[in-house]
Design an enzyme around this catalytic site. Structure first.
Site, PDB file in Angstrom:
ATOM      1  NE  ARG A  10      -3.054  -2.675   3.009  1.00 13.24           N
ATOM      2  CZ  ARG A  10      -3.589  -3.105   4.124  1.00 13.24           C
ATOM      3  NH1 ARG A  10      -4.005  -2.001   4.773  1.00 13.24           N
ATOM      4  NH2 ARG A  10      -3.871  -4.010   4.591  1.00 13.24           N
ATOM      5  CG  ASP A  38      -5.140  -3.113  -1.373  1.00 14.99           C
ATOM      6  OD1 ASP A  38      -4.967  -4.462  -1.397  1.00 14.99           O
ATOM      7  OD2 ASP A  38      -4.570  -2.509  -0.633  1.00 14.99           O
ATOM      8  CG  HIS A  51      -7.004  -2.907   2.489  1.00 16.07           C
ATOM      9  ND1 HIS A  51      -7.911  -3.443   3.621  1.00 16.07           N
ATOM     10  CD2 HIS A  51      -6.156  -3.813   2.215  1.00 16.07           C
ATOM     11  CE1 HIS A  51      -7.606  -4.570   3.867  1.00 16.07           C
ATOM     12  NE2 HIS A  51      -6.462  -5.051   3.286  1.00 16.07           N
TER      13      HIS A  51
HETATM   14  O1  G3P Z   1      -1.273  -8.511  -1.693  1.00 16.07           O
HETATM   15  C1  G3P Z   1      -0.819  -8.617  -0.314  1.00 16.07           C
HETATM   16  C2  G3P Z   1      -1.655  -8.263   0.567  1.00 16.07           C
HETATM   17  O2  G3P Z   1      -1.871  -7.063   0.532  1.00 16.07           O
HETATM   18  C3  G3P Z   1      -2.738  -8.984   0.683  1.00 16.07           C
HETATM   19  O3  G3P Z   1      -3.703  -8.707   1.738  1.00 16.07           O
HETATM   20  O4  G3P Z   1      -5.265  -7.562   3.133  1.00 16.07           O
HETATM   21  O5  G3P Z   1      -3.182  -6.600   3.121  1.00 16.07           O
HETATM   22  O6  G3P Z   1      -4.598  -6.434   0.910  1.00 16.07           O
HETATM   23  P1  G3P Z   1      -4.287  -7.115   2.180  1.00 16.07           P
HETATM   24 MG    MG Z   2      -3.602  -5.646  -0.688  1.00 16.16          MG
END
Ligand code: G3P
Ligand code: MG
Length: 253
Positions: A10, A38, A51
């Protein structure tokens, strides 16, 4: 020895407000090989970089992303909720939820990789695959883009739209015969939760070039995974990971 690539999770989430232009810019300044972000769809069908399915945690707005138009989402600050971070500055209040187009434009001068995680496991966001690919084709500057998702049908739709696309299945649970999935589904890689790999480093050795590992923030784990020569590490602290990698590159007299 294969050098493990460092992806900023992120952006540089450990120090900057996640999934903002500020966070991506800082990750680039820290020297990342790639960034992870995301995406969701707004009510009016814009691909936005955030996210959660809802605005509440990371912005000063409320409600579902998909219930708000881009204009409504842009009214909220994506930085003000992060005042507990040590480097917090009042100017962060001006950060907004970026569109994917805005992030691609920010990245344009930099030859780094991009991992776009499509958050389609809660809501399906009809058409998000087509829209995301179209934006990458128009503004991606030919960079390497890896599309990842926990939701396998999304990845297969992406492959159907663009057979040359790199698709990566996000996993936080063990699967049997991972190489069979990779070959059968045309996956470029698997994006694995760190606990799946660190507890079973030997099992993943043969597939090390096909594995990116998330979210790795502890020094000891970063070292272990660099020793294992996994393809990439996704971390909230790219600066730390890059420093560790540099230290290891110095020859010992
Ligand atoms: O892409 C790896 C990681 O970002 C996956 O989980 O919840 O952090 O988007 P999350
Ligand atoms: Mg992610």
């Amino acid at each position: 020895m294969n050098q493990t690539k460092i992806y900023g999770h992120r952006g540089a989430k450990g120090r900057y407000p996640e999934n903002t232009l500020l966070s991506f810019q800082q990750a680039i300044l820290q020297g990342v090989d790639g960034i992870e972000l995301d995406v969701h769809l707004s009510k009016d069908g814009e691909v936005v970089v955030i996210h959660d399915e809802f605005l509440n945690r990371t912005t000063d707005g409320t409600g579902f992303v998909r219930a708000c138009t881009l204009e409504e989402i842009k009214k909220f600050s994506a930085g003000s909720k992060f005042s507990s971070l040590p480097d917090y500055e009042e100017s962060w209040i001006l950060e907004k939820v970026p569109t994917l187009k805005e992030v691609l434009q920010l990245l344009a001068p930099y030859p780094i990789e991009l991992n776009i995680e499509l958050k389609t496991y809660t809501f399906e966001y009809e058409g998000i695959e087509e829209k995301t690919i179209a934006l990458v084709n128009e503004y991606g500057n030919g960079r390497k883009v890896v599309y990842s998702s926990f939701h396998l049908p999304t990845l297969l739709r992406i492959k159907g739209i663009d057979p040359a696309a790199s698709i990566a299945w996000l996993l936080n649970h063990v699967i049997s015969h991972p190489l069979d999935y990779i070959k059968s589904l045309g996956l470029e890689s698997l994006h694995l939760h760190k606990d799946m790999v660190i507890d079973n480093l030997k099992d993943w050795q043969e597939l090390k070039t096909l594995v990116r590992v998330w979210t790795v923030n502890q020094k000891e784990e970063l070292v272990q995974l660099m020793d294992a020569e996994v393809e990439s590490i996704i971390t909230d602290y790219p600066e730390l990971a890059i420093a560790i990698r540099q230290e290891r590159a110095v020859p010992i007299d």
